[in-house]
Design a protein around this motif. Structure first.
Motif, short mmCIF file in Angstrom:
data_model
loop_
_atom_site.label_atom_id
_atom_site.label_comp_id
_atom_site.label_asym_id
_atom_site.label_seq_id
_atom_site.Cartn_x
_atom_site.Cartn_y
_atom_site.Cartn_z
N GLY A 96 -46.24 -7.28 -66.15
CA GLY A 96 -47.13 -6.64 -65.19
C GLY A 96 -48.40 -6.12 -65.82
O GLY A 96 -49.51 -6.31 -65.31
N ARG A 97 -48.26 -5.47 -66.98
CA ARG A 97 -49.44 -4.95 -67.68
C ARG A 97 -50.33 -6.08 -68.13
O ARG A 97 -51.57 -5.98 -68.07
N LEU A 98 -49.71 -7.16 -68.60
CA LEU A 98 -50.49 -8.32 -69.03
C LEU A 98 -51.24 -8.94 -67.86
O LEU A 98 -52.38 -9.38 -67.99
N MET A 99 -50.57 -8.98 -66.70
CA MET A 99 -51.19 -9.58 -65.53
C MET A 99 -52.43 -8.79 -65.10
O MET A 99 -53.49 -9.37 -64.87
N VAL A 100 -52.29 -7.49 -65.04
CA VAL A 100 -53.41 -6.66 -64.59
C VAL A 100 -54.47 -6.51 -65.69
O VAL A 100 -55.66 -6.64 -65.44
N GLY A 101 -53.99 -6.27 -66.92
CA GLY A 101 -54.93 -6.04 -68.01
C GLY A 101 -55.57 -7.31 -68.52
O GLY A 101 -56.74 -7.59 -68.25
N ALA A 102 -54.80 -8.10 -69.25
CA ALA A 102 -55.34 -9.32 -69.83
C ALA A 102 -55.81 -10.30 -68.76
O ALA A 102 -56.86 -10.93 -68.88
N SER A 139 -55.27 -24.17 -65.73
CA SER A 139 -54.28 -25.00 -65.05
C SER A 139 -52.88 -24.42 -65.25
O SER A 139 -52.33 -24.48 -66.35
N THR A 140 -52.31 -23.89 -64.17
CA THR A 140 -50.95 -23.34 -64.25
C THR A 140 -49.95 -24.41 -64.68
O THR A 140 -49.10 -24.17 -65.54
N ALA A 141 -50.07 -25.59 -64.08
CA ALA A 141 -49.10 -26.65 -64.36
C ALA A 141 -49.19 -27.13 -65.81
O ALA A 141 -48.17 -27.23 -66.51
N ILE A 142 -50.39 -27.42 -66.28
CA ILE A 142 -50.54 -27.98 -67.63
C ILE A 142 -50.20 -26.94 -68.69
O ILE A 142 -49.51 -27.24 -69.67
N VAL A 143 -50.66 -25.72 -68.50
CA VAL A 143 -50.41 -24.67 -69.49
C VAL A 143 -48.92 -24.37 -69.61
O VAL A 143 -48.35 -24.35 -70.71
N THR A 144 -48.27 -24.15 -68.47
CA THR A 144 -46.85 -23.79 -68.52
C THR A 144 -46.00 -24.94 -69.04
O THR A 144 -45.08 -24.74 -69.84
N GLN A 145 -46.29 -26.17 -68.59
CA GLN A 145 -45.50 -27.31 -69.07
C GLN A 145 -45.71 -27.53 -70.56
O GLN A 145 -44.77 -27.87 -71.29
N VAL A 157 -46.92 -15.38 -76.58
CA VAL A 157 -48.02 -16.15 -75.99
C VAL A 157 -47.63 -16.65 -74.61
O VAL A 157 -48.46 -16.68 -73.70
N GLY A 158 -46.36 -17.02 -74.42
CA GLY A 158 -45.91 -17.50 -73.12
C GLY A 158 -45.95 -16.40 -72.07
O GLY A 158 -46.39 -16.62 -70.94
N ARG A 159 -45.47 -15.21 -72.44
CA ARG A 159 -45.48 -14.09 -71.50
C ARG A 159 -46.90 -13.68 -71.14
O ARG A 159 -47.21 -13.40 -69.98
N THR A 160 -47.78 -13.67 -72.14
CA THR A 160 -49.18 -13.30 -71.88
C THR A 160 -49.85 -14.33 -70.99
O THR A 160 -50.52 -13.97 -70.00
N ALA A 161 -49.69 -15.61 -71.32
CA ALA A 161 -50.31 -16.66 -70.53
C ALA A 161 -49.79 -16.65 -69.10
O ALA A 161 -50.56 -16.83 -68.14
N LEU A 162 -48.49 -16.43 -68.94
CA LEU A 162 -47.91 -16.40 -67.60
C LEU A 162 -48.47 -15.24 -66.78
O LEU A 162 -48.77 -15.39 -65.59
N GLY A 163 -48.62 -14.08 -67.41
CA GLY A 163 -49.21 -12.95 -66.69
C GLY A 163 -50.63 -13.24 -66.24
O GLY A 163 -51.01 -12.94 -65.10
#
Length: 588
Positions: A96-102, A139-145, A157-163
């Protein structure tokens, strides 16, 4: 007849995917890049240009990518759904913090930076703002895959990128509203932005509340029937339904599917659904990646190659700078900030939507939107490469930091001591026994967590590579009583034994072997004594069995000692037999 055309295009997709994707997997370039390249090849901008000259290429060309775009969008939804299944609402709180902050900082800084550069290059206000908003998202699809393929989605890095990606999906509504306002006279962009953000928040809360009220009882009702097909059908309905709700409200359909995954992650069916949805996800996601590749016109790119490459490099540079600043302002570690920034440096699929709307409402000239869409697509193609570069830079920085904090800087005067290479569970156990007997030792490990944990317990451990003789020499290798090779990786253990034996031919080298075959390899390389894990494990189990049948402890210890010595003697005998020994070479 239309169905025949669709079937032929689907056949082209399957053939292209069956040839290109396995090739890219073999070359270790990733499935995502394979689908993107296959899409470029079979699209109207690839083989399509050869059809007038060689009509046979018409059978290998998909002339209209929009025919498959809807199925490709399902792939994104299924991907986000499975990510939601893995997260759950409790785990989502950690990002949540990553989503709002980063996330918020990344979108704001990237938009502002792209807008500023475009304005400085002479573009009008509307053009610059559209470029900034469209290209700021990734790109949500390319980054997450890509993160899933490299097993980095669960890493920081995965948690930050997902946020950041979740926040970007929520920004879809405000951006669409702003683009629509730019086509009108006298409308307020600021007021519309606030309205869009509020609408996005309301829709998300409504989906979660309604979902928790309806979805769980429905899934339990379907589960009570024992019909697995009904469960899959209901899951598909929930995915598409929540995606349709958020899409109708102007949000990303993928965000709705992600919320559906979060809701179902709280049920007992999450693991079964994850397995059942996976085939649909992989197939439709491949379609999506190919449709992205089909938007790239090879001839047009080659005709404007300097301009396209320059703009692409400028876009990536801007997003790298803005993303890094955003992550650092959000108090992310430097290595995580760098890797996350590289992962998110490309544009996203939503850029095509924004440019289409901007061209339709005469906000941006059609030729400019086509050029910008091409640059966005190319940035998506290079996204997997950027992720690999970022990961390597981050690993290098981590290694430098750990070397500085825990590394060996000079010969510290050790003498008559034991050097332990590899300080995991096995190495730590050896060190504890040596410490209990008052025997000095020093450990080496390349896992920073192992080093930090050991130092916190007062043990003498450094961050360093035990396969490098110069590092062993700094730890007093010439004066060491013996060396112990206990790395988890069998190849690393072999390299350490070989390095010690080459530098100090008379040294005593004890080694841990993962198997009997590995034990023979270590003896071949010069280990003085080897302990196979399989042997000790079997002896411990045998001891427990003998205790259960009533043998006294002394008798058990005696029998195990005899069995252990017999096994070691057999191992040495096998090693000394020329028929069973093969010379081995260790790569430098």
């Amino acid at each position: 007849m239309e169905h025949v055309v669709d079937a032929r295009q689907l056949l082209v997709f399957l053939i292209a995917a069956g040839i290109v994707v396995p090739l890219f997997q073999h070359l270790k370039l990733g499935v995502v890049l394979g689908f993107l390249i296959a899409g470029i090849a079979v699209g109207p901008g690839g083989f399509g240009h050869l059809v007038p000259l060689y009509p046979i290429f018409g059978y290998a060309t998909i002339k209209d990518a929009s025919v498959m775009q809807g199925l490709g969008d399902l792939g994104i939804m299924f991907l986000l759904f499975t990510i939601g299944l893995e997260l759950s609402f409790a785990k989502l709180g950690s990002v949540g913090r990553l989503m709002v902050g980063a996330g918020g900082l990344q979108v704001a800084l990237s938009t502002a930076a792209i807008y500023g550069v475009a304005a400085a290059l002479g573009f009008q206000f509307d053009d610059s703002l559209v470029f900034g908003m469209a290209l700021a998202l990734s790109s949500t699809a390319i980054v997450t895959q890509s993160l899933v393929e490299r097993q980095r989605l669960g890493a920081p890095v995965g948690r930050t990128a997902l946020g950041v990606l979740i926040l970007q999906d929520m920004m879809v509504v405000p951006i669409v509203i702003i683009v629509g306002i730019l086509g009108q006279e006298g409308a307020s962009v600021g007021a519309s932005l606030i309205k869009g953000i509020a609408l996005a928040a309301v829709v998300v809360v409504a989906v979660v509340v309604i979902g928790r009220t309806i979805i769980k009882p429905l899934m339990r009702l379907a589960g009570a029937t024992g019909n697995r097909t009904l469960l899959i059908a209901l899951a598909l309905l929930i995915i598409v339904g929540t995606g349709a709700i958020t899409s109708h409200a102007g949000l990303s359909g993928a965000l709705g599917a992600f919320l559906a995954g979060l809701l179902l992650s709280e049920t007992e069916y999450r693991h079964q659904l994850d397995v059942d949805i996976e085939p649909f996800r992989d197939l439709f996601l491949g379609l999506f990646f190919m449709t992205v590749g089909m938007t790239i016109d090879v001839v047009a790119v080659m005709g404007q190659l300097p301009l396209v490459l320059g703009a692409l490099a400028l876009l990536i540079s801007i997003k790298l700078a803005a993303g890094y600043v955003a992550c650092r302002l959000a108090w992310m570690p430097r290595s995580v900030s760098i890797e996350t920034t590289f992962v998110l440096a490309g544009a996203g699929e939503f850029a095509f939507v924004v440019f289409t709307l901007a061209a339709r409402d005469n906000v941006v000239a059609p030729d400019l939107t086509r050029l910008a869409a091409t640059i966005a697509a190319l940035s998506m193609v290079v996204t997997p490469f950027l992720g690999v570069i970022g990961a390597r830079l981050a690993a290098y920085l981590d290694k430098r930091r750990n070397q500085s904090a825990h590394g060996v800087s000079a010969d510290e005067g050790y003498a008559d001591h034991v050097i332990i290479g590899g300080f995991g569970r096995f190495g730590a156990t050896v060190a504890n026994l040596l410490q209990a007997e008052g025997i000095p030792y020093v450990g080496l490990d390349l896992n920073a967590e192992h080093v930090e944990h050991a130092k916190a317990e007062g043990q003498t451990v450094f961050f360093g590579d035990a396969t490098r003789p110069e590092i062993l020499e700094r730890l007093g290798g010439a004066r060491a009583r013996s060396f112990v090779a206990t790395p988890d990786d069998a190849g690393v253990a072999e390299k350490m034994v070989a390095a010690v034996r080459q530098r100090w031919p008379d040294a005593v080298v004890h080694a841990r072997a993962r198997s009997l075959g590995h034990a023979r390899a270590l003896l071949d390389l010069g280990a003085t004594d080897v302990v196979p894990e399989a042997l000790e494990g079997s002896l411990q189990l045998a001891g427990l069995i003998l205790a259960d049948v009533g043998l006294p402890d002394d008798a058990i210890d005696q029998r195990l000692s005899v069995a252990r010595e017999a096994a070691r003697a057999q191992l040495r005998e096998d090693f000394s037999d020329p028929a069973t020994v093969r010379p081995r070479a260790i790569d430098d």
